[in-house]
Design a protein around this motif. Sequence first.
Motif, PDB file in Angstrom:
ATOM      1  N   ASP A  28       0.862  -1.188   0.000  1.00  0.00           N
ATOM      2  CA  ASP A  28       0.000   0.000   0.000  1.00  0.00           C
ATOM      3  C   ASP A  28       0.896   1.235   0.000  1.00  0.00           C
ATOM      4  O   ASP A  28       1.800   1.361   0.831  1.00  0.00           O
ATOM      5  CB  ASP A  28      -0.902   0.005   1.234  1.00  0.00           C
ATOM      6  CG  ASP A  28      -1.989   1.062   1.174  1.00  0.00           C
ATOM      7  OD1 ASP A  28      -1.648   2.250   0.982  1.00  0.00           O
ATOM      8  OD2 ASP A  28      -3.172   0.716   1.321  1.00  0.00           O
ATOM      9  N   ALA A  29       0.617   2.152  -0.919  1.00  0.00           N
ATOM     10  CA  ALA A  29       1.466   3.334  -1.063  1.00  0.00           C
ATOM     11  C   ALA A  29       1.389   4.274   0.137  1.00  0.00           C
ATOM     12  O   ALA A  29       2.243   5.146   0.287  1.00  0.00           O
ATOM     13  CB  ALA A  29       1.093   4.094  -2.335  1.00  0.00           C
ATOM     14  N   SER A  30       0.381   4.114   0.989  1.00  0.00           N
ATOM     15  CA  SER A  30       0.283   5.014   2.138  1.00  0.00           C
ATOM     16  C   SER A  30       1.461   4.869   3.090  1.00  0.00           C
ATOM     17  O   SER A  30       1.781   5.801   3.830  1.00  0.00           O
ATOM     18  CB  SER A  30      -1.027   4.763   2.894  1.00  0.00           C
ATOM     19  OG  SER A  30      -1.057   3.462   3.438  1.00  0.00           O
ATOM     20  N   VAL A  31       2.154   3.713   3.062  1.00  0.00           N
ATOM     21  CA  VAL A  31       3.311   3.563   3.951  1.00  0.00           C
ATOM     22  C   VAL A  31       4.474   4.453   3.516  1.00  0.00           C
ATOM     23  O   VAL A  31       5.457   4.585   4.251  1.00  0.00           O
ATOM     24  CB  VAL A  31       3.771   2.090   4.057  1.00  0.00           C
ATOM     25  CG1 VAL A  31       2.651   1.220   4.583  1.00  0.00           C
ATOM     26  CG2 VAL A  31       4.310   1.564   2.738  1.00  0.00           C
ATOM     27  N   LEU A  32       4.368   5.093   2.343  1.00  0.00           N
ATOM     28  CA  LEU A  32       5.374   6.086   1.953  1.00  0.00           C
ATOM     29  C   LEU A  32       5.472   7.214   2.977  1.00  0.00           C
ATOM     30  O   LEU A  32       6.468   7.928   3.032  1.00  0.00           O
ATOM     31  CB  LEU A  32       5.036   6.666   0.572  1.00  0.00           C
ATOM     32  CG  LEU A  32       5.304   5.755  -0.628  1.00  0.00           C
ATOM     33  CD1 LEU A  32       4.574   6.279  -1.863  1.00  0.00           C
ATOM     34  CD2 LEU A  32       6.801   5.655  -0.894  1.00  0.00           C
ATOM     35  N   MET A  33       4.430   7.369   3.793  1.00  0.00           N
ATOM     36  CA  MET A  33       4.445   8.413   4.813  1.00  0.00           C
ATOM     37  C   MET A  33       5.350   8.065   5.996  1.00  0.00           C
ATOM     38  O   MET A  33       5.624   8.921   6.839  1.00  0.00           O
ATOM     39  CB  MET A  33       3.029   8.669   5.323  1.00  0.00           C
ATOM     40  CG  MET A  33       2.218   9.620   4.468  1.00  0.00           C
ATOM     41  SD  MET A  33       2.865  11.312   4.487  1.00  0.00           S
ATOM     42  CE  MET A  33       2.530  11.782   6.188  1.00  0.00           C
ATOM     43  N   MET A  34       5.820   6.834   6.089  1.00  0.00           N
ATOM     44  CA  MET A  34       6.613   6.432   7.250  1.00  0.00           C
ATOM     45  C   MET A  34       7.839   7.334   7.479  1.00  0.00           C
ATOM     46  O   MET A  34       8.011   7.879   8.567  1.00  0.00           O
ATOM     47  CB  MET A  34       7.025   4.967   7.139  1.00  0.00           C
ATOM     48  CG  MET A  34       5.918   3.985   7.477  1.00  0.00           C
ATOM     49  SD  MET A  34       6.507   2.275   7.404  1.00  0.00           S
ATOM     50  CE  MET A  34       5.330   1.494   8.509  1.00  0.00           C
ATOM     51  N   PRO A  35       8.713   7.496   6.490  1.00  0.00           N
ATOM     52  CA  PRO A  35       9.850   8.400   6.716  1.00  0.00           C
ATOM     53  C   PRO A  35       9.434   9.871   6.733  1.00  0.00           C
ATOM     54  O   PRO A  35      10.061  10.685   7.419  1.00  0.00           O
ATOM     55  CB  PRO A  35      10.786   8.089   5.544  1.00  0.00           C
ATOM     56  CG  PRO A  35       9.884   7.586   4.467  1.00  0.00           C
ATOM     57  CD  PRO A  35       8.791   6.836   5.170  1.00  0.00           C
TER      58      PRO A  35
END
Length: 608
Positions: free
Chosen positions: A481-488
């Motif tokens: 899921d591309a929403s995990v791009l928010m992690m950093p």
Amino acid sequence: MTAEELQSDGSRYLPIGEHGLIGDLRTVALVGTNGTIDWYCCPRFDAPSVFGSILDADQGGSFELAADTPARTKQFYFPDTNVLITRFFADDGVGEVQDFMPVGDGSREADRHRLIRRVACVRGTLPFRVRVAPRFDYARQPHTVHTRGEQTLFESPSISLALTSTVPLDGDGRDVWGRFKLHEGEYAVFALDRVGDGLAMRGCPIQEAEEEFAATVRFWRRWLSASRYRGRWREVVHRSALTLKLLTYAPTGGIVAAPTTSLPEQIHGGRNWDYRYVWIRDAAFCVYALLRLGFTEEAECFMAFLSKHVPLCSDCPTGPLQIMYGIDGRSELPEQELHHLEGYRGSAPVRIGNAAVNQLQLDIYGALIDSIYLYDKWGQPISSDRWDELCTLVDWVCQNWDQPDEGIWETRGGRKNFVYSRLMCWVAIERAMRMASHRGLPADTPNWRRARDAIYREIMRRGWSSTLKAFVQHFEDDVLDASVLMMPLAKFVSPTDPKWLSTLEALGRELVSDSLVYRYDPEASPDGLQGVEGTFSICSFWYVEALARAGRLDEARLAFEKMLTYANHLGLYAEEIGHTGEQLGNFPQAITHLALISAAFNLDHALG
């Protein structure tokens, strides 16, 4: 689509991206490159449409104004403003339509929502045609027409509009139209005003239109002059900022997710939603983007919106906050389908209202508290009352972060343990702890710390797939899921952490296509909805920022420049990009433009 389908409806609808946007901080109009206004709601963003032919070319109503001869067209914004100019290039001359809505000063006159269309011939001679065909209340209400000299009054049971024209018009009791010719240096003016409720009919002669044009240009340039951005992509960043400002409802400070409803995520698909409301997540992210540019007043207005119009609910099943509210703060947004409208290019259903208002989306608390943290840091220190409210939210998150929810993408396939929701719960608590420490504010720090650390450990243990070598969509599954791009970006994980770099590689392989990023694979993770969708533009800009933070600057810059080529001719973005590069979904979308600003800001910083 088949050739037959394109022939049957393609010629009746402009592509979604072939539009510009004008507005007065209360409502907006979409103006096509053909000179037609095919979306306009009055007196505010979420009011029923007056012109809605973008949702039904035959019944929706429109305001046509164009050269009455074969002509090429080009469209641009008057520099550093939201004044839109559509130019017509014909054999015998060049003309243009200058579209704008004067921004009121808060007086009664602001309630006119005056829409001015100033026509000019700049070279040679050019014939024009005009047709004004309102269809009130989403084409559900009848209306009458009365003409008095240069003024025409359109009256419906719910609202009345007055049209001033400096050229003669004919009518049939429902619509008015006309043809006229202008020589080089000549002008014609059409002004549409809301009247009634103490607003009398008022003319708009050519000289007054010129003065209103100059005043509107001054307003937007004065507002934009507060920007502190001096980076490499100043033009596109400032266009995004101007667009975000247009999507702000000045009377309350709320920011709508988009000014349209039911523009499809897939042609002939069913993913058609009403976005003319204030999503807590989207608006909070917008505050972040505007604060980075130096627009603290907008942040203050949104904070005021929260204080005055969003009371905390102590016994609501989905928590103290809803995911969205009306622009006036109302909590009821009943969803209904308008079966009499065919939808954009036949993409039914047309929906108004939004049933997702009752969903549980835990990530909104992180987005909101992060924006409050940044406002406290870059704007003004928050008040003691605001801190007490924030503590109530954080305490609730500490008790409820482990609930399954519908997630950021508002899926309708049942609640799940979404990693992104947990991530943003972590952000909510962590940012509150920072504020408490920095300002010495009272807080239940031991309890907050326990919850924060528990979320972190759960994400690391259950949100990581040893099979994919990546963080995934929800706990103990193998779906990306591309929403995990928010992690950093949210500072949950180092942008060079081996687990994160492995995740970035997996996302690049599976969800990225020519810099464009899909949210997730609906086949691998059914979301309860029919059809497929395009790539999600906010995710594409998140990807740019993640690459930049990971030190992959050449890739980040190339991906960013590629994304800029997918904007429309004015630098505007819808929610999604289709398989052939077309804009899909509601247009323009606030959260996409705020992600562009964030990506440009951070990529600039990384490039030095």
